[in-house]
Design a protein around this motif. Sequence first.
Motif, mmCIF file in Angstrom:
data_model
loop_
_atom_site.group_PDB
_atom_site.id
_atom_site.type_symbol
_atom_site.label_atom_id
_atom_site.label_comp_id
_atom_site.label_asym_id
_atom_site.label_seq_id
_atom_site.Cartn_x
_atom_site.Cartn_y
_atom_site.Cartn_z
ATOM 1 N N PHE A 11 0.839 -1.190 0.000
ATOM 2 C CA PHE A 11 0.000 0.000 0.000
ATOM 3 C C PHE A 11 0.878 1.246 0.000
ATOM 4 N N ASN A 12 0.524 2.181 -0.857
ATOM 5 C CA ASN A 12 1.294 3.414 -1.013
ATOM 6 C C ASN A 12 0.471 4.593 -0.513
ATOM 7 N N SER A 23 -2.534 0.412 -4.385
ATOM 8 C CA SER A 23 -2.065 -0.949 -4.137
ATOM 9 C C SER A 23 -1.232 -1.416 -5.327
ATOM 10 N N THR A 24 -0.029 -1.945 -5.035
ATOM 11 C CA THR A 24 0.847 -2.416 -6.112
ATOM 12 C C THR A 24 1.506 -3.740 -5.717
ATOM 13 N N GLU A 25 1.920 -4.471 -6.738
ATOM 14 C CA GLU A 25 2.714 -5.702 -6.605
ATOM 15 C C GLU A 25 2.083 -6.746 -5.676
ATOM 16 N N LEU A 28 -4.399 -5.072 -5.757
ATOM 17 C CA LEU A 28 -5.578 -5.796 -5.281
ATOM 18 C C LEU A 28 -6.803 -4.896 -5.154
ATOM 19 N N GLN A 29 -6.681 -3.648 -5.622
ATOM 20 C CA GLN A 29 -7.814 -2.732 -5.587
ATOM 21 C C GLN A 29 -8.562 -2.706 -6.917
ATOM 22 N N ASN A 30 -8.126 -3.518 -7.857
ATOM 23 C CA ASN A 30 -8.667 -3.432 -9.207
ATOM 24 C C ASN A 30 -9.218 -4.774 -9.688
ATOM 25 N N ILE A 31 -9.754 -5.553 -8.753
ATOM 26 C CA ILE A 31 -10.349 -6.835 -9.118
ATOM 27 C C ILE A 31 -11.789 -6.571 -9.556
#
Length: 395
Positions: A11-12, A23-25, A28-31
């Motif tokens: 989380f950034n 959310s990266t790597e 998980l915010q784009n499901i």
Amino acid sequence: VAEDGRIHTHFNQTDTRTGRLSSTEPNLQNIPVRTELGSRLRAFFKAQPDCELVDADYSQIELRIMAHLSGDPHMIEAFQSGADIHAATAAKIYGIPVEEVTSDMRRKAKTANFGIIYGISVFGLAERLGIPRSESKELIDGYFSTYPRIKEYMEESIKVAKEKGYVETIFKRKRFLPDINSHNAVVRGYAERNAVNAPIQGTAADIIKLAMVRIDRRFEEEGIKAKMILQVHDELIVECPEEEKEAVARLLTEEMEGAVHLSVPLTAEAHWGMVLCRFGIAYVEDPETGRRLPTCNRVRFGSILEDEDYLQAITWADGEAKAVYQAEAEAIAAIDRPLDLQIVVALSCTMCPELVTAAQRIAAENPGVTAEVYDLNHFAALRDRYKVMSVPCLV
């Protein structure tokens, strides 16, 4: 995959201009939610043994913030009364009683409600709704006639941005807009849309962060073992021991709704399940018996039917959600045990006949099951029969 056998995102805090967490790597915010593939992907997100996932999200938080920032009395009244904001908007735009609002009218009003926050144009609204530009213009003009203070808020936000070079959230966090006075009309127009939207999105981001702090403090103070594991914009997902799920659901709702006091109430709904795509429960109250009955709100029937109590399962479907509800129909059709259940299926016309067929098949095979089918255009029949405590997902 980490040492514990699970996938952990990063989380950034400061990567987005709106102030939201990113959310990266992996992200998980784009499901996806509304597609069959998205539903299958979300099913991979499972709770640990003897635990459940509790999901809580804000209802229409950006529209509520818009009502607060603009001070529009009509929108504030709609939210304070607990009305269906999209149906109320449609009723005012078309000049008809809310009971006469059709699903198509509501769909158009919903698109206008959210689109105007993002500065949608007459052309953009016409494209999105598949309607002539003349009708799109009438819809937008009707919207601003219905909510005149929103138009004033938008104009004032742009004016302030041009004078100061930035706009602020209600917590005074600034979003600088260096292109707000650009001579390039396209670049300037983009900055103007951000001047309107940034205080709204930014405030929503601030509010859920405050809620997360409050929730974490409550977990520690009350010795709750639950852990926040995912934040998806206006939604929090918590993993907790099975015996804590109801307490955690109540806690999430309390702290999210109490994070800040606006001129309209914040509303959050909490659901739980073993996997991400199988959350329940909202409630309706049967006026004859006073019983509070769980309903199906963006859940898979397979999860909610595990409850041993008498259940009232209400599901909503329209064209956008058809694939999701087809998957739901498959879950009903797969049930092969005795049930004591009333299934109420409210459909927008015949968008998902598979769901109707599955519900009717279950009713035919189980003496304890009754299946009722309503057209969403005639929601009054359902509303009059039950006092709705938490209306499930009128998409």
